[in-house]
Design an enzyme around this catalytic site. Sequence first.
Site, PDB file in Angstrom:
ATOM      1  CG  ASP A  63      26.977  39.659  25.233  1.00 49.63           C
ATOM      2  OD1 ASP A  63      28.138  39.978  25.553  1.00 49.63           O
ATOM      3  OD2 ASP A  63      25.972  40.291  25.594  1.00 49.63           O
ATOM      4  CG  ASP A  66      45.440   9.600  56.175  1.00 51.42           C
ATOM      5  OD1 ASP A  66      46.641   9.570  56.501  1.00 51.42           O
ATOM      6  OD2 ASP A  66      44.544   9.051  56.845  1.00 51.42           O
ATOM      7  CG  ASN A  82      34.205  49.106  22.738  1.00 52.23           C
ATOM      8  OD1 ASN A  82      35.037  49.511  21.929  1.00 52.23           O
ATOM      9  ND2 ASN A  82      33.667  47.903  22.664  1.00 52.23           N
ATOM     10  CD  GLU A  92      26.712  42.298  28.251  1.00 51.72           C
ATOM     11  OE1 GLU A  92      26.411  42.769  27.144  1.00 51.72           O
ATOM     12  OE2 GLU A  92      27.562  42.818  28.982  1.00 51.72           O
TER      13      GLU A  92
END
Length: 906
Positions: A746, A386, A717, A343
Amino acid sequence: MGSVPESSAAAGSGSTAPDRSSAVVVPIAGAAAARSASADVAPPTSPSAAPTSLQVLRSLDSGPRGLLEGQAEERLARFGENTLPAWRPVSWPRRFLRSLRDPFTSVLLCLGLVSAAVASWGTASVTLVLVVVSCLLRSAEEHRADRSTAALRELVATTATVLRRTGPDDAPQPRELPVGELVPGDVIRLGPGDLVPADVRLLRASGLTVHQSALTGESAPVSKQPVDTPDRYLTADAGHVGGAGPFGRPELCFQGSSVASGSGTAVVTATGADTRFAATYDGSAGRRGTSAFDRSVQGISWTLIRFMLLTPPLVLMANAALRGRGLETLPFAVAVAVGLTPEMLPVIVTTALARGASLLARNRGVIVKRLPALHDLGAIDVLCLDKTGTLTQDRPVVERSLNGADRSDPEVLHWAGVNALWTLQLADLPAPDALDEAVLDAAEDQEEALSAYDGVAALPFDPVRRLATAVVRSPGRLGTHTLVTKGAVEAVLDRCALDDAERDRLKALAACEAGNGLRLLAVARTERPARLGPYTTADERGLAFLGFVTLRDALTPSAAEALAVLGHRGIAVKVLSGDDPGTVARACRDLGLDPGEVLSAERIDALSDGLLAQAADRATVFARCTPEHKARIVSALRGFGHTTGFLGDGVNDLPAMHAADVGICPRNAVDVARETADVVLAEKDLVAIDHAITAGRHCSGNIATYLRITLSSNLGNVIAMLAAGLMLPFLPMLPAQVLVQNLCFDVAQLAFAFDRPAPSVLRRPTVLRPRDFLRFITGFGLLNATADLATFAVLAFALHGSATEGGQEAFHSGWFTENLLTQALVMLLLRSGRRTAEDRSGGPLRAAASGLAVVGLLLPVTPLGPLLGMSALPPLYYLLLATVLALYAYGLWAARVRYERKWRYS
């Protein structure tokens, strides 16, 4: 000239259609007519196909003295400002909503809404907050890039010298006006260094040469002159490299080009959206397909989405069949699905890319306009560019001088230097000629000898004669003048006293040198009795041929080293040029880049898309390329599986920039190229590209590391949670505990956005391949699940059963602690494939892993523990857990070493 009669068609209401048979058109009648007036796309096939200057002025209801102020105001109101179509600024709400198109962000939004539907308010709140934060970060960074790009537009000159009259009988007055106020029919003046502000038809010119590389890709300036008769047009244009199509028309100049030398007066035939510049831009403005970043993220997203869609039904069915639980397990099933989801990915991706883009802008002057383009830079394995301005400078240098026997001869350079010196001093040119300056630079050690001559007269170069002559008095040669001529090979040889066989031999020698990518100047001289009268072009006869001066493009000093660095980084450089094959191949060889077999436009046209993809993968140099050729080559490479970048700076490069995964341009590129590009460099320099690619690989390496670690840990998990849910008479972890565990992980994983990956990450393109990720997360996820199941056994032994309420709380505590500790180990041991011993002390990732471990150990024994359904654990558990973690760490180390070895040799 007198006043020009007005054209009734031009003064009409705009209903008159252009007469394509005569090409006498009415630009003010509409966009189509304006484009026809500025350039007849088809070359003239009959005398009636090319309008004269007088006819063009009549069709524009104008004259050589320019427009009246009132006429200009009326036309400006009717046709609008002379500005190119620009991207509309994106509003904040639209930019925010556009960020929701990211696959993971969309998945998180759906999970948050599902969590809210099952009354899992904590999970829903955290998930939706992450969605909002990710969208805000991305919107803010893209807004910053747009502001930086808008500031670049202010660096471009925006005025032109225009002749306007206040009344019908008043004399025209030159005025500096913003180019946005130009209208069809305006008469403007052009000088050295001026940008051509619109499509124009020349009325007068003196030594005018124009750079059209932004439109055609041709590096050499093109001679321009007023031509009113078709036969002169065809003669002047014959044999010219850029002569095909409207850009070879000597009487026409186009918006997007610039004056290299000379001066001229011209009438504006088309402005704004009606110019050929805008037409080319409009024709190539379709947005590119899915980028490398989008393809990678979408592949990984759909793999995870399949897992997530299967997980809640499996949990519900398994608990209903084996444990007799009903919908009360739905919040737990949703929590498991959220647990599988990375997340933080939108936040970490956006933060890593925004940080990399900010550092590039601050330290290197590189602006990343589209954040995912920074990842695509890191994934590039083919860079197309180029030659001019990147590999070579836009100026010539002398290679050597040789006589007619093909032997080096310094005397040839000496006389070429005499010609260049006195032509520059006596001809009163509006700007120094680049070839003369190159000759004088090469003859720098002869400066004193060159100054010993006395200049008498000079006949400057003009595009019809294609040569220049200087008349000098040699030291001690009273009564004699020496005429020294240099210029195009054929033009000089035709004026030399040679028989046909010798002339043909010298032409063949010149052709051989030109085939090696060199430009040639022929040098000849003769002596005449001194006279007081003026010298004319008729005196350029009976010359004695001296030899050739060969020139090549000056190489960019940093190009050779930069090409070597890009090669070490696993990037193949492809040179797509409008120049001659020999010229491009020569520049590549001089820089240490093997040109191999050069693919010319003719070969490209003869190949199907499939064969072109194979040929383009093998070839390095592509010559005589039009914009369409460049786009087709880039598309073929992309279709062959390569991640491509294209560096360009002109409107001729727009199709290829759109076709590439990443469009790159320098800050001094034309406006529309900067609008189109994903990345804007401070300079057109390969070193700057290398810095940008390095930054992209840093960011991509951190994102890839985060994905590997979080997905393998989450998968382990989830497997363990599903197994425990079937083995235990109670839920293995409460939804609130799952939420807190995910929050802790997190927050710790934000450190990945600020990590410094291992040097090995910079050695090859960083591509997020879904199949590789699936293989990695499956292997390491099963290893993580094994550690979790071993922890269950340890808990069963340490707690002597888990059927009681206290046993449930202890079990929840033990698994919560083990989960955070194993995740901390994974963060350290799987970090970018970098061994722990190589890590510097401290650093954001080490601090985050340490904090995660501390939370896992202390949270169950704090007052917050009981509120979350956890209790303290016996000391025996920690001793046994240490053993499990030690074995798990060894397993991680062994599996990582095996993976690195396989990855290194794959």
